[in-house]
Write a protein that holds these residues in place. Sequence first.
Motif, short mmCIF file in Angstrom:
data_model
loop_
_atom_site.label_atom_id
_atom_site.label_comp_id
_atom_site.label_asym_id
_atom_site.label_seq_id
_atom_site.Cartn_x
_atom_site.Cartn_y
_atom_site.Cartn_z
N ALA A 199 54.53 71.44 18.58
CA ALA A 199 55.00 70.79 19.81
C ALA A 199 55.31 69.35 19.46
CB ALA A 199 53.93 70.86 20.89
N ARG A 200 56.49 68.92 19.85
CA ARG A 200 56.91 67.55 19.58
C ARG A 200 56.83 66.72 20.85
NH1 ARG A 200 58.93 66.78 14.84
NH2 ARG A 200 60.20 64.98 15.34
N LYS A 201 56.83 65.41 20.68
CA LYS A 201 56.80 64.52 21.83
C LYS A 201 58.00 64.80 22.73
CE LYS A 201 54.44 60.50 20.02
NZ LYS A 201 54.54 59.10 19.64
N LEU A 202 57.76 64.77 24.02
CA LEU A 202 58.83 65.02 24.99
C LEU A 202 59.74 63.80 25.05
CD1 LEU A 202 59.86 67.01 27.14
CD2 LEU A 202 58.47 65.77 28.78
N VAL A 203 61.01 64.03 24.78
CA VAL A 203 62.00 62.95 24.84
C VAL A 203 62.90 63.23 26.01
CG1 VAL A 203 63.87 61.80 23.62
CG2 VAL A 203 61.91 62.67 22.34
N ILE A 204 62.97 62.30 26.93
CA ILE A 204 63.82 62.48 28.09
C ILE A 204 65.25 62.16 27.69
CG2 ILE A 204 64.29 61.67 30.42
CD1 ILE A 204 61.28 61.12 30.64
N GLY A 205 66.14 63.14 27.87
CA GLY A 205 67.52 63.02 27.41
C GLY A 205 68.40 62.21 28.34
N GLU A 206 69.70 62.19 28.00
CA GLU A 206 70.65 61.36 28.75
C GLU A 206 70.87 61.87 30.16
OE1 GLU A 206 74.91 63.08 27.43
OE2 GLU A 206 73.78 62.07 25.85
N LYS A 207 70.70 63.18 30.40
CA LYS A 207 70.92 63.72 31.74
C LYS A 207 69.81 63.29 32.70
CE LYS A 207 73.62 67.56 30.21
NZ LYS A 207 74.92 67.44 30.63
N ALA A 208 68.70 62.87 32.16
CA ALA A 208 67.59 62.41 33.01
C ALA A 208 67.51 60.89 32.99
CB ALA A 208 66.29 63.01 32.50
N GLY A 209 68.62 60.26 32.75
CA GLY A 209 68.66 58.80 32.66
C GLY A 209 68.62 58.15 34.03
N LYS A 210 69.46 57.14 34.22
CA LYS A 210 69.47 56.40 35.48
C LYS A 210 69.93 57.29 36.62
CE LYS A 210 70.16 51.59 34.42
NZ LYS A 210 71.05 50.47 34.58
N ARG A 211 69.33 57.06 37.76
CA ARG A 211 69.70 57.79 38.96
C ARG A 211 71.07 57.28 39.43
NH1 ARG A 211 65.37 57.64 43.55
NH2 ARG A 211 64.31 58.89 42.00
N PRO A 212 71.99 58.18 39.82
CA PRO A 212 73.29 57.72 40.31
C PRO A 212 73.12 56.97 41.62
CG PRO A 212 73.08 60.09 40.60
CD PRO A 212 71.88 59.64 39.82
N PRO A 213 74.03 56.06 41.93
CA PRO A 213 73.89 55.29 43.18
C PRO A 213 74.05 56.20 44.40
CG PRO A 213 76.01 54.83 42.12
CD PRO A 213 75.22 55.68 41.18
#
Length: 195
Positions: free
Chosen positions: A134-148
């Motif tokens: 099991a590797r560290k969970l990396v939050i990808g680009e799709k879970a980045g900034k919330r759209p306005p």
Amino acid sequence: KGKVERFNRVVDSFLSEVAVEKPDTLDRLNELFQVWLSECYQNKPHSALGEKISPESAYRSDRKPLRFIDPDLLADAFLHCETRKVDKSGCISFLDQKYEVGLSFIGRQVDVVYDPSDLEELTIEYEGYTPWKARKLVIGEKAGKRPPLPSHFQKQEAESSRLLKAAESKHQERQIEQAPAVTFRTVWKEDANNV
């Protein structure tokens, strides 16, 4: 204790000799100590071992061959193990980090086998399953900034208080309902002389 005292005497005699030599670096000091240890301790005949037998030759003359442990078995012997519960997202929390274990293990207790010096990857063990990494969970680009948010969902500045307006309206209704009732105040205002 006798062996330790004998070795300490060898080290003391080395320190006396190296003080005369005055090495410039720590590497040179270590080289000289290895030479002294080899020639004045390990390869010097020892009275307890018999005539002209040194500890080095006694060690090498043993008929039983040296046995070396399997490196993987040795590495496993020094690993740590802890138990963690898998959360609703299929992850475990371990030392303030999230590790993805798998959705099929939600709510189950798994064993986490790890090397304390390397926490990038953990080994997960669960009964009936082959251990996996099991590797560290990396939050990808799709879970980045919330759209306005769209403009109609944006925070609007209030021009007046809706709650206060509703209270004022209710107060006026209540005043109209109570107007026909006779109160001492209304009588006093109507005819101040006849009281």
